[in-house]
Design an enzyme around this catalytic site. Sequence first.
Site, short mmCIF file in Angstrom:
data_model
loop_
_atom_site.label_atom_id
_atom_site.label_comp_id
_atom_site.label_asym_id
_atom_site.label_seq_id
_atom_site.Cartn_x
_atom_site.Cartn_y
_atom_site.Cartn_z
N LYS A 8 0.87 -1.07 0.03
CA LYS A 8 -0.17 -0.18 -0.06
C LYS A 8 1.11 1.44 0.05
O LYS A 8 2.12 1.13 0.32
CB LYS A 8 -0.99 0.02 1.46
CG LYS A 8 -0.06 0.30 2.59
CD LYS A 8 -1.19 0.88 3.56
CE LYS A 8 -0.18 0.94 4.92
NZ LYS A 8 0.79 1.87 4.86
N GLY A 96 9.98 -2.91 6.52
CA GLY A 96 10.33 -1.96 7.08
C GLY A 96 10.54 -0.68 6.28
O GLY A 96 11.15 0.40 6.12
N ALA A 97 9.45 -0.83 5.44
CA ALA A 97 9.59 0.45 4.20
C ALA A 97 8.28 1.20 4.24
O ALA A 97 8.35 2.12 3.49
CB ALA A 97 9.45 -0.31 2.74
N GLY A 98 7.30 1.06 5.23
CA GLY A 98 6.27 1.84 5.32
C GLY A 98 5.39 1.16 4.19
O GLY A 98 4.38 2.10 3.89
N GLY A 100 3.39 -1.64 4.15
CA GLY A 100 2.55 -2.37 4.82
C GLY A 100 2.60 -4.03 4.36
O GLY A 100 1.47 -4.64 4.30
N ALA A 104 -0.23 -7.08 4.75
CA ALA A 104 -0.82 -7.59 3.73
C ALA A 104 -0.81 -9.03 3.74
O ALA A 104 -1.65 -9.82 3.19
CB ALA A 104 -0.21 -7.19 2.46
N ASP A 136 -2.70 -2.02 10.49
CA ASP A 136 -3.07 -1.57 9.02
C ASP A 136 -3.59 -2.82 8.46
O ASP A 136 -3.99 -2.82 7.30
CB ASP A 136 -2.17 -0.58 8.36
CG ASP A 136 -0.69 -1.72 8.19
OD1 ASP A 136 -0.68 -2.68 9.06
OD2 ASP A 136 0.08 -0.90 7.62
#
Length: 274
Positions: A8, A96-98, A100, A104, A136
């Site tokens: 995302k 760790g990339a933002g 999600g 998922a 999330d």
Amino acid sequence: MLVFPNAKLNLGLYVTQRRPDGFHSIESVFVPLPWTDALEILPAAPGQPTSITLTGRPIPGDPATNLCVRAYELLQADFPQLPLAQLYLHKIVPIGAGLGGGSADAAFALTATNELFQLGLAPEALENYARRLGSDCAFFIRNQPVLAVEKGDVFEKIDLSLSGLTCVVVYPGLHIGTAEAYARIVPQAPKFPLREALAQPMATWRDTVSNDFETALTPAFPVLADIKQRLYEAGATYASLSGSGSAVYGLWPAGAQPAPMAWPAEYAVWQGVL
């Protein structure tokens, strides 16, 4: 059953307050990104417990506590007729990339198990299971643009489509832990209401849609600003950090192509159409 959990993007991300339960309230728009992992669920071999085989990008921690395993066992606790399972996860989306990616994977484990074994769970029920796995995770059950509030697990409808836009996502190989990122944040209300800002042409977002983590993290990690600047130099109409980092993305109008960009070999880069 083989499924492809997608990542995302965050369009804007504001940390508005610290909650009594220790979490933070946020305001952000989540949109699906077609950068995917691959997840397969099969019955376990006779005498074998539920387990997961991991390939692709390394995933830290004990595989027995992987979110996909936890998702399957969460359903198994309420549906004891579920057999023991062997899961296979090929990890492509950076950790760790933002983006999600782990959330998922867990959500798709829920939806795939529901479909494979005909549990009959409605999306609302699956979202409630997902909320028990991560803030999330629930977004990926319906997997459509939403305005996310509270812990990022309460959703409001939003009339927004990025379909057809060209997107480039750049992950510089920098893992930023969620706790570390939030420790740098001072909660505050957004300067511009996010829903209203995103209703304006994309060309205006550069001045009105921001990510609090980008402001907080860039002084310590200047590579984030460097990537963002290069995306703008390549013609992006809008560029931003996603989530709490460290992936940075750029958006181009439908049909537009980014100028050529060369990235270091250790970077992971995705380019495609939303």
